[in-house]
Design a protein around this motif. Structure first.
Motif, PDB file in Angstrom:
ATOM      1  N   LEU A  26       1.007  -1.087   0.122  1.00  0.00           N
ATOM      2  CA  LEU A  26       0.033  -0.101   0.042  1.00  0.00           C
ATOM      3  C   LEU A  26       0.890   1.237  -0.029  1.00  0.00           C
ATOM      4  O   LEU A  26       0.737   2.282  -0.749  1.00  0.00           O
ATOM      5  N   LEU A  27       1.902   1.287   0.946  1.00  0.00           N
ATOM      6  CA  LEU A  27       2.818   2.411   0.911  1.00  0.00           C
ATOM      7  C   LEU A  27       3.433   2.747  -0.539  1.00  0.00           C
ATOM      8  O   LEU A  27       3.559   3.682  -1.083  1.00  0.00           O
ATOM      9  N   TRP A  29       2.539   1.756  -3.299  1.00  0.00           N
ATOM     10  CA  TRP A  29       1.417   2.074  -4.387  1.00  0.00           C
ATOM     11  C   TRP A  29       1.321   3.633  -4.343  1.00  0.00           C
ATOM     12  O   TRP A  29       1.057   4.374  -5.357  1.00  0.00           O
ATOM     13  N   VAL A  30       0.997   4.058  -3.043  1.00  0.00           N
ATOM     14  CA  VAL A  30       0.789   5.328  -2.506  1.00  0.00           C
ATOM     15  C   VAL A  30       1.928   6.447  -3.265  1.00  0.00           C
ATOM     16  O   VAL A  30       1.633   7.388  -3.783  1.00  0.00           O
ATOM     17  N   ALA A  31       3.155   5.880  -2.860  1.00  0.00           N
ATOM     18  CA  ALA A  31       4.232   6.694  -3.245  1.00  0.00           C
ATOM     19  C   ALA A  31       4.346   6.734  -4.619  1.00  0.00           C
ATOM     20  O   ALA A  31       4.865   7.815  -5.377  1.00  0.00           O
ATOM     21  N   ARG A  32       4.029   5.658  -5.535  1.00  0.00           N
ATOM     22  CA  ARG A  32       4.025   5.951  -6.986  1.00  0.00           C
ATOM     23  C   ARG A  32       2.984   6.853  -7.451  1.00  0.00           C
ATOM     24  O   ARG A  32       3.403   7.530  -8.470  1.00  0.00           O
ATOM     25  N   LYS A  33       1.811   6.753  -6.703  1.00  0.00           N
ATOM     26  CA  LYS A  33       0.550   7.785  -7.194  1.00  0.00           C
ATOM     27  C   LYS A  33       1.136   9.296  -6.769  1.00  0.00           C
ATOM     28  O   LYS A  33       0.716  10.033  -7.509  1.00  0.00           O
ATOM     29  N   VAL A  34       1.845   9.506  -5.777  1.00  0.00           N
ATOM     30  CA  VAL A  34       2.194  10.612  -5.462  1.00  0.00           C
ATOM     31  C   VAL A  34       3.238  11.316  -6.441  1.00  0.00           C
ATOM     32  O   VAL A  34       3.005  12.504  -6.729  1.00  0.00           O
ATOM     33  N   ARG A  35       4.231  10.538  -6.746  1.00  0.00           N
ATOM     34  CA  ARG A  35       5.645  10.877  -7.651  1.00  0.00           C
ATOM     35  C   ARG A  35       4.621  11.153  -9.077  1.00  0.00           C
ATOM     36  O   ARG A  35       5.407  11.776  -9.632  1.00  0.00           O
TER      37      ARG A  35
END
Length: 81
Positions: free
Chosen positions: A71-72, A74-80
């Motif tokens: 989950l972390l 995935w979130v980091a990829r979406k934020v970047r």
């Protein structure tokens, strides 16, 4: 009673390594440990809000750590992006 400091690091490292393999993330051992531990903490908090509590044993916390680390990532990829 929790897992203890040393066992938390071992389980966190294993969870982070498995998650980075699943998500095809190129992370090192230190980041794997961080991802696994923080992922487990975050997902345990989210599950706790829903009234779901993972047993404080190695296997349930490993599963929670893997899912939380994924989950972390995935979130980091979406934020970047």
């Amino acid at each position: 009673m929790g897992l203890g400091f040393l066992l938390s690091i071992i389980v966190g490292g294993l969870a982070g390594w498995i998650a980075s393999s699943i998500m095809k993330a190129d992370t090192g051992i230190f980041l794997n440990i961080i991802l696994g531990i923080i992922g487990a903490v975050v997902l345990n908090l989210l599950l706790g809000l829903l009234g779901i509590y993972a047993e404080r044993a190695v296997l349930p916390q490993l599963i929670v750590g893997i899912i939380g680390a994924c989950l972390l990532i995935w979130v980091a990829r979406k934020v970047r992006a």
